[in-house]
Write an enzyme that holds these catalytic residues in place. Sequence first.
Site, PDB file in Angstrom:
ATOM      1  CD  GLU A   1      -2.719  -0.721   2.646  1.00  0.00           C
ATOM      2  OE1 GLU A   1      -3.498  -1.608   2.981  1.00  0.00           O
ATOM      3  OE2 GLU A   1      -2.577   0.327   3.287  1.00  0.00           O
TER       4      GLU A   1
ATOM      5  CB  CYS B   1       1.799   7.621   3.266  1.00  0.00           C
ATOM      6  SG  CYS B   1       1.929   6.496   4.652  1.00  0.00           S
TER       7      CYS B   1
ATOM      8  CB  CYS C   1       3.944  -4.472  10.486  1.00  0.00           C
ATOM      9  SG  CYS C   1       4.973  -3.658  11.724  1.00  0.00           S
TER      10      CYS C   1
ATOM     11  CB  CYS D   1       0.530  -1.033  16.956  1.00  0.00           C
ATOM     12  SG  CYS D   1       2.274  -0.614  16.926  1.00  0.00           S
TER      13      CYS D   1
ATOM     14  CB  CYS E   1      -1.654  -1.005  13.300  1.00  0.00           C
ATOM     15  SG  CYS E   1      -0.895  -0.957  11.671  1.00  0.00           S
TER      16      CYS E   1
ATOM     17  N   GLY F   1       4.651  -1.545   7.954  1.00  0.00           N
ATOM     18  CA  GLY F   1       5.981  -2.011   8.305  1.00  0.00           C
ATOM     19  C   GLY F   1       6.760  -1.081   9.210  1.00  0.00           C
TER      20      GLY F   1
ATOM     21  CB  SER G   1       6.887   6.945  11.188  1.00  0.00           C
ATOM     22  OG  SER G   1       6.139   6.664  12.344  1.00  0.00           O
TER      23      SER G   1
ATOM     24  CB  SER H   1       4.954   5.158  16.587  1.00  0.00           C
ATOM     25  OG  SER H   1       4.841   5.549  15.245  1.00  0.00           O
ATOM     26  CG  LEU H   2       5.071   8.602  23.140  1.00  0.00           C
ATOM     27  CD1 LEU H   2       6.378   7.938  23.536  1.00  0.00           C
ATOM     28  CD2 LEU H   2       5.116  10.092  23.488  1.00  0.00           C
ATOM     29  CG  HIS H   3       1.062   4.960  19.423  1.00  0.00           C
ATOM     30  ND1 HIS H   3       0.734   5.965  18.557  1.00  0.00           N
ATOM     31  CD2 HIS H   3       1.721   4.032  18.676  1.00  0.00           C
ATOM     32  CE1 HIS H   3       1.172   5.664  17.345  1.00  0.00           C
ATOM     33  NE2 HIS H   3       1.776   4.506  17.389  1.00  0.00           N
TER      34      HIS H   3
ATOM     35  CB  CYS I   1      -0.896   2.117   7.768  1.00  0.00           C
ATOM     36  SG  CYS I   1      -0.075   0.853   8.649  1.00  0.00           S
TER      37      CYS I   1
HETATM   38  N1  SAH Z   1       5.600   1.218  11.682  1.00  0.00           N
HETATM   39  C1  SAH Z   1       5.997   2.554  11.806  1.00  0.00           C
HETATM   40  C2  SAH Z   1       5.612   3.334  10.594  1.00  0.00           C
HETATM   41  C3  SAH Z   1       4.246   3.956  10.584  1.00  0.00           C
HETATM   42  S1  SAH Z   1       2.972   2.878  11.041  1.00  0.00           S
HETATM   43  C4  SAH Z   1       5.445   3.157  13.046  1.00  0.00           C
HETATM   44  O1  SAH Z   1       4.577   2.561  13.670  1.00  0.00           O
HETATM   45  O2  SAH Z   1       5.907   4.219  13.417  1.00  0.00           O
HETATM   46  C5  SAH Z   1       1.584   3.510  10.535  1.00  0.00           C
HETATM   47  C6  SAH Z   1       0.982   4.695  11.250  1.00  0.00           C
HETATM   48  O3  SAH Z   1      -0.347   4.709  10.760  1.00  0.00           O
HETATM   49  C7  SAH Z   1       0.829   4.617  12.773  1.00  0.00           C
HETATM   50  O4  SAH Z   1       1.863   5.162  13.508  1.00  0.00           O
HETATM   51  C8  SAH Z   1      -0.405   5.419  12.979  1.00  0.00           C
HETATM   52  O5  SAH Z   1      -0.053   6.781  13.037  1.00  0.00           O
HETATM   53  C9  SAH Z   1      -1.205   5.174  11.741  1.00  0.00           C
HETATM   54  N2  SAH Z   1      -2.274   4.204  11.945  1.00  0.00           N
HETATM   55  C10 SAH Z   1      -2.241   2.865  11.782  1.00  0.00           C
HETATM   56  N3  SAH Z   1      -3.431   2.302  12.065  1.00  0.00           N
HETATM   57  C11 SAH Z   1      -4.239   3.336  12.392  1.00  0.00           C
HETATM   58  C12 SAH Z   1      -5.601   3.404  12.783  1.00  0.00           C
HETATM   59  N4  SAH Z   1      -6.360   2.318  12.856  1.00  0.00           N
HETATM   60  N5  SAH Z   1      -6.108   4.619  13.055  1.00  0.00           N
HETATM   61  C13 SAH Z   1      -5.344   5.736  12.957  1.00  0.00           C
HETATM   62  N6  SAH Z   1      -4.056   5.727  12.598  1.00  0.00           N
HETATM   63  C14 SAH Z   1      -3.504   4.550  12.325  1.00  0.00           C
HETATM   64 FE1  SF4 Z   2       3.685  -1.969  12.525  1.00  0.00          FE
HETATM   65 FE2  SF4 Z   2       3.580   0.717  12.611  1.00  0.00          FE
HETATM   66 FE3  SF4 Z   2       1.336  -0.769  12.349  1.00  0.00          FE
HETATM   67 FE4  SF4 Z   2       2.667  -0.740  14.663  1.00  0.00          FE
HETATM   68  S1  SF4 Z   2       1.641   1.010  13.677  1.00  0.00           S
HETATM   69  S2  SF4 Z   2       1.836  -2.581  13.618  1.00  0.00           S
HETATM   70  S3  SF4 Z   2       4.766  -0.630  13.944  1.00  0.00           S
HETATM   71  S4  SF4 Z   2       2.985  -0.624  10.880  1.00  0.00           S
END
Ligand code: SAH
Ligand code: SF4
Length: 362
Positions: A92, A111, A118, A122, A125, A172, A204, A227-229, A346
Amino acid sequence: MIPATVTSHDRDSLRDALVAMGEKAFRADQILRHVYRRCATSYDEMTDLGAALREKLKVAVPVMATGEPEENRSKDGTAKLLVPCADGQPVECVLIPEPPGKSPPERRTVCVSTQAGCPVGCVFCASGLAGLARNLTAAEIVEQAVRVGRFVRSRWDAMDHPISNVVFMGMGEPFYNLDRVLAAIERLNADWGMGIGLNRITVSTVGVEGGVMKLAAHPLAPNLALSLHAPNDEIRARVVPFAKALPVADLLAEGVRYQQKTGREVTCEYVMLGGVNAGAEHARELAKRLSGKGLKVNLIPYNAVEGLAYLPPRPKDVAEFSRILEAAGIPAPVRRARGDRIAAACGQLRLRKVKEGHGAPA
Ligand code: SAH
Ligand code: SF4
């Protein structure tokens, strides 16, 4: 074996490959300009190369490693491309034009994904749901930008810089594929490539032992998103269950050091999950931890993923969260959820594809 594609070379190695075929080295510059500035994906578009040479190159150095993408457009202007790799893995990438509704858009951000699936998992995700299939190659990463650039040029003008910004925020974890990510950044940044400044490229990461400082030491160090969350380790362990993710204190310390060493922008990403990490008490705790560090926070309301039981935060909680951080002197803009109609968070489209059985199983 599939021969090396144009996108798997840098300028020097493409020149060498052409010279080894008995061609002139400057042909490499012509080809790279076609691919990275005009977003050509086949030799047939490169009419300044003779027909015989084009036929020879098609066999010896194919242009692209990936196939024609499937396009999904959203009303708000975002477009998600599902790019098929040679082994069937769907990848994607997303175009985010800004400001929305402006034609042509001033910023054309792509993006990109760095892995098929991955391994981090998380909880919010879709990318992590099916696990990791494999790392993407540098060619597969950079081709996402070329394919989105081609989409931009077909939609708006034939601009010389169809892509203005790149974020490594697709599927990823980039730091598990860092060498290829760096090779892709070189092609995105170089004059002979897409010519995108390092201050317009953002990687990221959830934080991988040693990763941030390794990137800081590299001449191609771009902006960094952490990516703190979560405001503390207990909540972070629930949201980013991956054991090797760094503790909050270490991650923030690395972010500060990265900023000092590289002078690049460092932001914290914070996906807000209703009832988990989106309360005023979490905002206050986060504000305390970030105080005086010079880091900004991007707040991202959770975008519902099929099969996941989490709730988006209430809009008033999002506003309050942002207000608390801003009152403490920490910039905390809310990133608008765009493209939700096309499953823009993502990994969602890939997951659908894998479930339908079109993609290789992850
Ligand atoms: N894996 C790396 C690269 C970005 S991951 C990382 O985690 O930092 C993809 C990003 O997409 C996440 O950090 C988040 O910002 C966003 N994302 C993924 N799933 C999401 C969701 N269900 N709702 C909102 N944002 C989401
Ligand atoms: Fe992987 Fe980033 Fe998704 Fe977390 S948010 S599962 S690190 S792609």
